[in-house]
Design an enzyme around this catalytic site. Sequence first.
Site, PDB file in Angstrom:
ATOM      1  N   ARG A   1       0.200  10.412   0.188  1.00  0.00           N
ATOM      2  CA  ARG A   1       0.531  11.523   1.089  1.00  0.00           C
ATOM      3  C   ARG A   1       1.673  12.376   0.563  1.00  0.00           C
ATOM      4  O   ARG A   1       2.004  13.394   1.177  1.00  0.00           O
ATOM      5  CB  ARG A   1       0.923  10.974   2.467  1.00  0.00           C
TER       6      ARG A   1
ATOM      7  N   LYS B   1     -10.840  -2.234   6.754  1.00  0.00           N
ATOM      8  CA  LYS B   1      -9.664  -1.786   7.489  1.00  0.00           C
ATOM      9  C   LYS B   1     -10.146  -1.168   8.805  1.00  0.00           C
ATOM     10  O   LYS B   1     -11.089  -0.372   8.808  1.00  0.00           O
ATOM     11  CB  LYS B   1      -8.907  -0.748   6.663  1.00  0.00           C
TER      12      LYS B   1
ATOM     13  N   THR C   1      -4.705   5.951   1.703  1.00  0.00           N
ATOM     14  CA  THR C   1      -5.122   7.306   2.040  1.00  0.00           C
ATOM     15  C   THR C   1      -6.027   7.870   0.954  1.00  0.00           C
ATOM     16  O   THR C   1      -5.903   9.037   0.565  1.00  0.00           O
ATOM     17  CB  THR C   1      -3.919   8.238   2.294  1.00  0.00           C
TER      18      THR C   1
ATOM     19  N   GLU D   1       0.838  -1.204   0.000  1.00  0.00           N
ATOM     20  CA  GLU D   1       0.000   0.000   0.000  1.00  0.00           C
ATOM     21  C   GLU D   1       0.872   1.254   0.000  1.00  0.00           C
ATOM     22  O   GLU D   1       1.588   1.516   0.967  1.00  0.00           O
ATOM     23  CB  GLU D   1      -0.920   0.004   1.225  1.00  0.00           C
TER      24      GLU D   1
END
Length: 216
Positions: free
Chosen positions: A51, A135, A75, A47
């Site tokens: 960011r 998640k 994200t 993953e």
Amino acid sequence: MAQYTRDAESVAIMALAPVIPVLTVTSVEDGLGQARALVAGGLYAIEVTLRTQSALAAIAAIAREIPDAVVGAGTITSPGQIGEAVAAGARFLVSPGVTPSLAEAAAGAPVPFLPGCATASEAMALRELGFRALKLFPAEAVGGARLIASLAAPLPDLRFCPTGGIDLAKAPDYLKLPNVACIGGSWMLPKDALAKGDYATVEKLAREAAGLKGGA
């Protein structure tokens, strides 16, 4: 509202290894270095968090140059990021949480989507949209392994990937739970090693993480 239909694909990605490493990349080269070391250590689902400015380009490079990596984008916080991430080559998507608009977009995403939740109510809302693989974030802050264990009886069909504050020492407490399919973490990516380009250390820690035993 759209219903999520890629649950089997989500579960398959979660089953690739007991840990999904969470990467924050500073450059395309850094992303490739991290990904190569992680895959060499046995962690295949990767993953890359959105960011940094290099994230999408790193995802594209990993998808192109490391065929054994199953690279995803993390994200995801807005519907517009779904198309951008998929266009870059992301094979799965992860969000820290969901808004109504993001939940609907996630349900219709063209690749597996692992939506974030932090409470039983949020998990139930996602379940109504067809999501069975979720998640839990931020795991340690919202109750950790004890919270996930408590959700097993009322929501037995859900499987979780807890992420946030988990390290090698805490990982076994999560992985022994029957409703935890894998965990997410970054402990195999120490900042000091990455700053020196020491990807051999990353590979060693990845192999250690890949050897953890899961409960589901």
